[in-house]
Design a protein around this motif. Structure first.
Motif, short mmCIF file in Angstrom:
data_model
loop_
_atom_site.label_atom_id
_atom_site.label_comp_id
_atom_site.label_asym_id
_atom_site.label_seq_id
_atom_site.Cartn_x
_atom_site.Cartn_y
_atom_site.Cartn_z
N GLN A 1 0.47 -1.30 0.19
CA GLN A 1 -0.06 -0.13 0.20
C GLN A 1 0.55 1.31 0.26
O GLN A 1 1.82 1.49 0.57
N PHE A 2 0.60 1.66 -1.07
CA PHE A 2 1.15 3.53 -1.01
C PHE A 2 0.10 4.74 -0.48
O PHE A 2 -1.03 4.82 -1.04
N GLU A 3 0.29 4.86 0.37
CA GLU A 3 -0.75 6.09 1.03
C GLU A 3 -0.39 7.58 1.14
O GLU A 3 0.25 8.13 1.08
N HIS A 4 -0.22 8.01 -0.30
CA HIS A 4 -0.97 9.61 -0.32
C HIS A 4 0.55 9.70 -0.82
O HIS A 4 1.69 10.80 0.10
N ILE A 5 1.55 8.72 -0.72
CA ILE A 5 3.77 9.33 -1.04
C ILE A 5 2.89 10.19 -1.78
O ILE A 5 3.52 10.20 -3.17
N THR A 6 3.79 11.07 -1.51
CA THR A 6 4.87 12.10 -2.71
C THR A 6 6.29 12.32 -2.62
O THR A 6 6.57 12.48 -1.51
N HIS A 7 6.80 12.73 -3.75
CA HIS A 7 8.42 13.13 -3.96
C HIS A 7 8.70 14.21 -4.58
O HIS A 7 7.69 13.66 -5.94
N GLN A 8 9.51 14.16 -5.19
CA GLN A 8 9.82 15.71 -6.12
C GLN A 8 11.42 15.11 -6.75
O GLN A 8 12.32 14.76 -5.48
N LEU A 9 11.75 15.37 -7.66
CA LEU A 9 13.03 14.92 -8.28
C LEU A 9 13.26 16.44 -9.44
O LEU A 9 12.43 16.23 -10.30
N GLY A 10 13.78 17.63 -8.39
CA GLY A 10 13.78 18.37 -9.43
C GLY A 10 12.66 18.70 -9.43
O GLY A 10 11.87 19.78 -8.14
N ASP A 11 12.06 19.00 -10.98
CA ASP A 11 11.22 19.79 -11.29
C ASP A 11 10.06 18.68 -11.18
O ASP A 11 8.92 19.44 -11.39
N THR A 12 10.16 17.62 -11.88
CA THR A 12 9.03 16.75 -11.89
C THR A 12 8.46 16.41 -9.98
O THR A 12 9.34 15.88 -9.13
N LYS A 13 7.39 16.09 -9.91
CA LYS A 13 6.21 16.00 -8.70
C LYS A 13 5.91 14.32 -9.11
O LYS A 13 4.94 14.07 -9.74
N PHE A 14 5.77 13.89 -8.33
CA PHE A 14 5.26 12.95 -7.92
C PHE A 14 4.54 11.87 -6.89
O PHE A 14 4.78 12.66 -6.06
N HIS A 15 3.48 11.74 -7.03
CA HIS A 15 2.19 11.15 -6.50
C HIS A 15 1.46 9.50 -6.37
O HIS A 15 1.34 9.14 -7.79
N TYR A 16 2.07 9.18 -5.49
CA TYR A 16 1.49 7.40 -5.81
C TYR A 16 0.28 7.22 -4.70
O TYR A 16 0.74 7.10 -3.68
N ASN A 17 -0.56 6.90 -4.66
CA ASN A 17 -1.75 6.58 -3.43
C ASN A 17 -2.86 5.34 -4.11
O ASN A 17 -3.65 5.25 -5.13
N VAL A 18 -1.99 3.74 -3.72
CA VAL A 18 -2.68 2.97 -4.69
C VAL A 18 -2.36 1.65 -3.53
O VAL A 18 -1.46 1.42 -2.75
N GLU A 19 -2.92 0.80 -3.49
CA GLU A 19 -2.68 -0.32 -2.63
C GLU A 19 -3.03 -1.57 -3.69
O GLU A 19 -3.98 -1.62 -4.76
N ILE A 20 -2.54 -2.77 -3.74
CA ILE A 20 -1.42 -3.38 -4.65
C ILE A 20 -2.23 -5.44 -4.02
O ILE A 20 -1.10 -5.24 -3.02
#
Length: 373
Positions: A4-23
């Motif tokens: 489970q990724f619960e509102h995982i947010t991450h930023q690399l440079g100008d790129t933003k990542f957001h993962y909210n999912v259950e596998i």
């Protein structure tokens, strides 16, 4: 398995990542174009990248939680990673490469043994060779074997099908299915090769622009309507598993049923089938939607070996084609023209026959009743 990724947010440079999912599937494919965020998701899961917010859990273990200040280091997560480049030691033999994981597993209960891995991946003839003497598919299997011997709780594959021809891809798919079936190790497959992902697993995660666009069981085309530019119906496959029933001497075809001891549901043959194949062996099949024709009634005189009766469950229209989902005990999706849909007067709930030639059925994997010991 529950990842489970619960509102995982991450930023690399100008790129933003957001993962909210259950596998929860035991084999899940992660699909997306280059630069979509697949690798970042993998790095966060492995502990290589540290996100700025959110919570990451695997089964009952919290890997990452910003609020509770939990950060399990990468070497404590018990995630085995097989990278695209394999990273085998060129100066060591295959056997030495395989045994490299053993010093790091001292004190752990060995659930997967050296001999089990060698037999399952069919690499015993390679043990004395160096990596330079191996083909791409052989190197891939050795890399998988080395990772399995680290006794992982989760196996993560990064682009396992790259630079492999069709036959070698088929071997890798079969190897991964064996691992999941025999050892119960859940798999997360990261790839931009959608067709190979679909042949391996029924569960799919679609990522683009650093976000999860859709997730679910990929036979249900409706689950992925939010990602039409990445996943269109023509890229989907019919994947299903049936039990071997018997061999028809008259037709020289193997017969398969949905459950043990019933009437044949499907007939086909393959070079993968060995003489004396056991009755209850289970086989994983693939049929492309365009290779299934539909008819309102059974045809008496025809060379088509399979006429599978079912009920129309869903019809999806595209610009040029129609994709008809038919419940035959297994769900089959057929691609037909709009003209054919109209002529046959196909509607939801109607009885229909799926017409499938034996040669149109691809065998992906055979689950043997013999267990690895």
């Amino acid at each position: 398995m529950k990842l489970q990724f619960e509102h995982i947010t991450h930023q690399l440079g100008d790129t933003k990542f957001h993962y909210n999912v259950e596998i929860t599937s035991s084999i899940t494919g992660v699909f997306g174009p280059s630069g979509s965020g697949k690798t970042t998701l993998m790095n966060i899961l492995c502990g290589i990248e540290k996100p700025q917010a959110g919570r990451l859990t695997f089964n009952d273990t919290v890997f990452w939680d910003i609020e509770r200040k939990i950060a399990v280091p990468a070497n404590k997560r018990k995630i085995g990673v097989v990278f695209q480049e394999h990273y085998l030691f060129p100066h060591k033999t295959v056997k030495a490469n395989l045994c490299y994981s053993r010093p790091y597993t001292r004190g752990k209960q060995e659930m997967i043994s050296f001999d089990q891995v060698v037999e399952l991946l069919e690499i015993r003839p390679l043990l004395g060779k160096k990596p330079a003497q191996l083909s791409g598919g052989e190197r891939q299997r050795v890399a998988i074997g080395r990772t399995l011997l680290s006794q992982p709780d989760l196996l993560l594959m990064d682009e396992p099908f790259s630079n492999l021809d069709r036959n070698k891809r088929k071997q890798i798919i079969s190897s991964l299915l064996k691992i999941n079936n025999q050892f119960g190790v859940p798999l997360l497959i990261i790839s931009h090769d959608l067709e190979d992902i679909l042949k391996l697993t029924r569960s799919l995660l679609i990522i683009n622009n650093g976000e999860v666009l859709a997730s679910g069981e990929h036979p249900n085309l409706g689950d992925f309507e939010s990602a039409p530019s990445l996943v269109n119906p023509r890229r989907f496959l019919n994947i299903f598993e049936l039990y071997h029933l018997e061999f028809s001497e008259e037709e020289e075809l193997h017969e398969f049923s949905l459950t043990r001891g019933t009437e044949p549901l499907l007939k086909t043959s393959s070079k993968w089938f060995k003489k004396g194949m056991k009755k209850d062996n289970k086989v994983r099949f693939c049929i492309y939607p365009e290779n299934i024709a539909l008819n309102n009634q059974r045809i008496k005189y025809t060379s088509v070996q399979n006429q599978v009766k079912g009920r129309v469950k869903h019809i999806r229209h595209t610009d040029k084609s129609c994709f008809v989902t038919v419940d035959c005990g297994i769900e089959l999706v057929a691609e037909i023209t709009r003209v054919s849909l109209k002529k046959l007067d196909i509607q939801a709930g109607a009885t229909i026959y799926c017409m499938i030639k034996a040669r149109a059925i691809e065998v992906l994997h055979i689950y043997s009743t013999k267990q690895v010991s």
